[in-house]
Design a protein around this motif. Structure first.
Motif, short mmCIF file in Angstrom:
data_model
loop_
_atom_site.label_atom_id
_atom_site.label_comp_id
_atom_site.label_asym_id
_atom_site.label_seq_id
_atom_site.Cartn_x
_atom_site.Cartn_y
_atom_site.Cartn_z
N VAL A 251 -12.31 -5.86 -1.53
CA VAL A 251 -11.55 -6.17 -0.32
C VAL A 251 -11.33 -4.88 0.46
O VAL A 251 -11.72 -3.79 0.03
N THR A 252 -10.70 -5.02 1.62
CA THR A 252 -10.39 -3.86 2.45
C THR A 252 -8.92 -3.52 2.27
O THR A 252 -8.05 -4.38 2.43
N LEU A 253 -8.63 -2.28 1.94
CA LEU A 253 -7.26 -1.84 1.75
C LEU A 253 -6.87 -0.88 2.87
O LEU A 253 -7.57 0.10 3.13
N ARG A 254 -5.76 -1.18 3.54
CA ARG A 254 -5.17 -0.24 4.50
C ARG A 254 -4.17 0.58 3.69
O ARG A 254 -3.01 0.23 3.55
N LEU A 255 -4.67 1.71 3.21
CA LEU A 255 -4.02 2.45 2.14
C LEU A 255 -3.05 3.48 2.69
O LEU A 255 -3.35 4.19 3.66
N ALA A 256 -1.86 3.57 2.06
CA ALA A 256 -0.87 4.57 2.44
C ALA A 256 -0.39 5.29 1.19
O ALA A 256 0.06 4.67 0.23
N ASP A 257 -0.51 6.62 1.20
CA ASP A 257 0.02 7.45 0.11
C ASP A 257 1.36 7.99 0.57
O ASP A 257 1.47 8.61 1.63
N THR A 258 2.41 7.75 -0.20
CA THR A 258 3.78 8.05 0.24
C THR A 258 4.36 9.26 -0.48
O THR A 258 3.85 9.71 -1.51
N ALA A 259 5.46 9.74 0.07
CA ALA A 259 6.19 10.84 -0.56
C ALA A 259 6.78 10.39 -1.89
O ALA A 259 7.11 9.22 -2.08
#
Length: 485
Positions: free
Chosen positions: A271-279
């Motif tokens: 699938v397509t992931l709209r990826l966010a890496d957070t603090a």
């Protein structure tokens, strides 16, 4: 509203420098416009050079002065993409010459094409169904292998054919229902009612099956809003880099390296992931007062600095808005208070898919069975995977995501998979009407009641594929397209 009686032109290739550019002209006078601005090297008029043949010649500008050398191809309707007469002129791909050739087409009788004008005309002229036209837009925008497969399958008519099959199966039932209403003395009988009921229920099953594909279709087409969260130094940035395939995030042993949200769109797990890496999430900092006040040394040291605190606030908002949460834990040490705060924050997004990622497996697993059970309880039916992000093997996480979104159940190139909220809404309407029709048959309700519900279902199916759809919906769909498409 599209005027099919005018002739339109636009640049159909991307703006910028390139080997060639293509200017497309479509409409009743497409050949005439092209002939007035293109001189074949053979000396014959373009209209006499035959269709579907590449003709070399000189392209004239708006003042009928030689502008460029290029190739013209004529497609006579209805044997063209739009179903109308079409001329395509290929010139050199510089920005200035491309604009000049397009301006020449307008000067020689064409009107500027609007967004999605050519695809819209193909739909209105019956060359494409609405789902196929939507797939054209998706195909142009496809940036991953899965998105390409989904849009390619849609363009080849996978969804359209399935809807047509369901509609066709309903036609005989509609005929029987109309006959029963028009000739009430001819009772359809118990056998006839059973046959009608079976057909309606079979159509209902097919509609439900199509609706079941929306989860993976939307996950591929629009992407899943995904957040990577956890306390500092558990390996969130390493996992982000593993999933993106690039060193996008800084990885160090210093806690709190990631201050802002890092974002990437990746194809992962089918699938397509709209990826966010957070603090990294630290506990209790917001209750300690102003972290920028050096007059309180204990507070100044123990609290977050101002920038990091903003990053954490943003991380918490990302978790609340996420559709997929990857909660990361360091498996080589016992759970900390900050780990448990991460677990408590998962409830901020109750509908999200949750996957616990036990990282740093290369250092040995220290987490106890009780701690793992605590993690499992917090992800509430979600998966738990163990890996080492530093080793570069993310197969276990990929498989977990694939399973969570049923991505392995469908062949995107060959199966009918819906991806658009409009398609889903129309099919939900059809499902609701078919369920009511099936219930009415079982309850022995009057035949005209069953007929009304069956008609409603048929209309909804026609709307799904564009055979019967509001003009406002059509306008909204093609407004998303680029000019020249």
């Amino acid at each position: 509203m599209t005027n099919l009686f005018n002739t339109v032109a636009a640049v159909s290739t991307p703006r910028g420098k390139g080997g060639i550019a293509v200017i497309r002209i479509s409409g009743p006078d497409a050949v005439g416009v092209a002939q007035r601005m293109f001189l074949p090297s053979s000396g014959k008029p373009l209209s006499d050079c035959g269709e579907r043949r590449a003709v070399f010649g000189t392209i004239l500008d708006a003042r009928n002065e030689p502008l460029d050398e290029g190739i013209a191809v004529i497609f006579r309707g209805p044997r063209s993409f739009t179903g109308e007469d079409v001329a395509e002129l290929s010139c050199h791909g510089g920005p200035a010459v491309t604009e000049a050739v397009c301006h020449s087409a307008l000067a020689h009788g064409a009107d500027p094409a609007g967004p999605g004008e050519f695809t819209r005309r193909a739909f209105l002229n019956g060359k494409l169904s609405l789902t196929e036209a939507e797939a054209v837009g998706r195909l142009i925008d496809a940036d991953t292998e899965e998105r390409l497969a989904l849009s390619s399958g849609g363009l080849r008519g996978n969804v359209s054919r399935r809807i047509e099959e369901i509609s066709a199966s309903m036609l005989s039932t509609m005929t029987a229902l109309y006959a029963a209403i028009d000739y009430p003395e001819e009772d359809v009988g118990d056998e006839g009612e059973r046959e009608i009921g079976n057909t309606i229920k079979k159509a209902l099953g097919a509609v439900r099956e199509l609706l079941s594909t929306y989860r993976v279709g939307r996950a591929v087409a629009d992407g899943v809003k995904t957040v990577i969260c956890g306390r500092p130094n558990v390996g969130k940035s390493s996992l982000f880099n593993l999933m993106t395939g690039e060193d996008s995030a800084i990885v160090t042993d210093v806690a709190g390296t990631t201050r802002d949200i890092l974002r990437e769109t990746v194809s992962f797990g089918g699938v397509t992931l709209r990826l966010a890496d957070t603090a990294g999430l630290r506990g209790g900092a917001e209750e300690k007062g102003d972290p920028l006040n050096p007059a309180d040394p204990l507070n100044y040291v123990e609290s977050l600095n101002f920038v990091e605190r903003i990053g954490i606030d943003r991380a918490r908002k990302e978790i609340a808005d996420a559709e997929l949460i990857l909660a990361v834990f360091d498996g080589s040490v016992p759970l900390t208070a900050e780990d448990r705060e991460t677990l408590s924050l998962l409830d901020a997004s109750p509908s999200a898919v949750r996957i616990a990622v036990i990282n740093k497996s290369d250092r040995g697993l220290v987490l106890t069975g009780e701690e793992l059970s605590e993690i499992d309880a917090a992800v509430r039916g979600g998966k738990r995977v163990t890996l080492s992000a530093a080793s570069g093997d993310g197969s276990s996480l990929s498989d977990a995501i694939r399973d969570a979104f049923s991505a392995g159940e469908f062949d995107l190139r060959r199966d009918a998979v819906i991806w658009d909220a409009r398609q889903r809404a129309a099919l939900e309407h059809a499902r609701s009407a078919l369920e009511a029709a099936a219930a009415a048959i079982d309850a022995g309700d009057p035949i005209d009641c069953v007929c009304t519900l069956a008609e409603e279902a048929m209309a909804a199916l026609d709307e799904t594929d564009g055979r019967s759809v509001d003009e406002g919906i059509v306008n909204e769909i093609f407004k998303r397209f680029c000019v020249g498409k």
